[in-house]
Design a protein around this motif. Structure first.
Motif, PDB file in Angstrom:
ATOM      1  N   ALA A 198      -7.947  -0.341   4.618  1.00  0.00           N
ATOM      2  CA  ALA A 198      -7.148  -0.051   5.843  1.00  0.00           C
ATOM      3  C   ALA A 198      -5.998  -0.602   5.845  1.00  0.00           C
ATOM      4  N   HIS A 199      -4.950  -1.614   4.547  1.00  0.00           N
ATOM      5  CA  HIS A 199      -4.164  -1.780   4.759  1.00  0.00           C
ATOM      6  C   HIS A 199      -3.432  -0.818   4.470  1.00  0.00           C
ATOM      7  N   GLU A 200      -3.801   0.420   3.358  1.00  0.00           N
ATOM      8  CA  GLU A 200      -3.547   1.260   2.117  1.00  0.00           C
ATOM      9  C   GLU A 200      -3.523   2.833   3.742  1.00  0.00           C
ATOM     10  N   MET A 223      -2.439   2.721   6.313  1.00  0.00           N
ATOM     11  CA  MET A 223      -1.177   2.055   7.757  1.00  0.00           C
ATOM     12  C   MET A 223      -0.040   2.870   6.761  1.00  0.00           C
ATOM     13  N   HIS A 224      -0.514   2.468   5.284  1.00  0.00           N
ATOM     14  CA  HIS A 224       0.929   2.861   4.720  1.00  0.00           C
ATOM     15  C   HIS A 224       0.852   4.401   4.732  1.00  0.00           C
ATOM     16  N   ILE A 225      -0.490   5.135   5.121  1.00  0.00           N
ATOM     17  CA  ILE A 225      -0.229   6.105   4.797  1.00  0.00           C
ATOM     18  C   ILE A 225       0.129   7.208   6.219  1.00  0.00           C
ATOM     19  N   ARG A 254       6.135  -0.868   6.728  1.00  0.00           N
ATOM     20  CA  ARG A 254       6.954  -0.891   4.864  1.00  0.00           C
ATOM     21  C   ARG A 254       5.964  -2.731   5.379  1.00  0.00           C
ATOM     22  N   ASP A 255       5.773  -3.124   3.895  1.00  0.00           N
ATOM     23  CA  ASP A 255       5.490  -4.774   3.590  1.00  0.00           C
ATOM     24  C   ASP A 255       6.166  -5.568   2.527  1.00  0.00           C
ATOM     25  N   GLY A 256       7.916  -5.168   2.356  1.00  0.00           N
ATOM     26  CA  GLY A 256       8.375  -5.744   1.394  1.00  0.00           C
ATOM     27  C   GLY A 256       9.128  -6.760   1.868  1.00  0.00           C
TER      28      GLY A 256
HETATM   29 ZN   LIG Z   1       0.973  -2.340   1.281  1.00  0.00          ZN
END
Ligand SMILES: [Zn+2]
Length: 204
Positions: A160-162, A164-166, A172-174
């Motif tokens: 689910a997390h990845e 969202m990046h796609i 982003r989450d830096g």
């Molecule tokens: Zn991430």
């Protein structure tokens, strides 16, 4: 000059670390994408780099993620809060989106992407949105075969997390996990944790 050389060396090392996850990656052909779910908003997964056992795990877990993303409970929870797109400040203000904006993005078709079973440097998973690919640590994929639900749910959270990046390069989450940028408000971590929570609740 010396600073320039140092900077160059650091950037070479850093890009080396980032590309570490893609060693041995085979690009998918049109036939490599597999449907995982009958839900129309669900992405197809490029499985060309997965052995049978990993393929089964990724397909099953992704189908479960799609099911949660399409659920009414998920919708209500996403709509109920304002989200942080990233930890950046835009003109001194938090980088925010309404629940409706986030939901609309998730609700339209998620791009197809391929999964590579590699342990990225210093992370469980890594997404390359420009090439629609996600590297996931093999041990995390293996969690799906565990009998412990919490362990299985880890893979749900990662997918689910990845995803969202796609979905958007701006998710982003830096710098996450601070008071100003708590995980629960940030799209990548917040949606990952929410999908995990709802999956666990539906698998008592
Ligand atoms: Zn991430």
């Amino acid at each position: 000059m010396r600073h320039l050389l140092l900077l160059l060396t650091i950037s070479i090392i850093l890009s080396g670390c980032l590309s570490w996850a893609w060693r041995g990656y085979k690009k998918p052909g049109p036939d490599d994408f597999e449907s995982v779910s009958p839900l129309t908003n669900c992405m197809k997964i490029g499985t060309q780099n997965l052995n049978e056992k990993r393929k089964k795990a990724i397909k099953e877990a992704t189908a479960d993620v799609c099911k949660i993303l399409a659920s009414d409970e998920f919708k209500q929870r996403v709509l109920a809060q304002q989200w942080l797109v990233s930890c950046d400040l835009i003109n001194g203000q938090p980088d925010v989106m309404t629940g409706q904006q986030v939901f609309d993005l998730i609700n339209k078709k998620i791009p197809d992407y391929s999964v590579h079973p590699r342990h990225p440097w210093n992370a469980i998973a890594q997404t390359d949105p420009a090439n629609d690919r996600v590297a996931i640590k093999p041990a995390r994929i293996k969690n799906w075969n565990a009998t412990d639900k919490k362990e299985r749910a880890n893979l749900i959270n990662t997918i689910a997390h990845e995803t969202m990046h796609i979905l958007s390069g701006s998710f982003r989450d830096g710098g996450h996990g601070t008071t100003e940028c708590p995980d629960a408000r940030l799209v990548s971590y917040g949606i990952g944790n929410l999908v995990e929570e709802l999956w666990l609740a539906s698998h008592p």
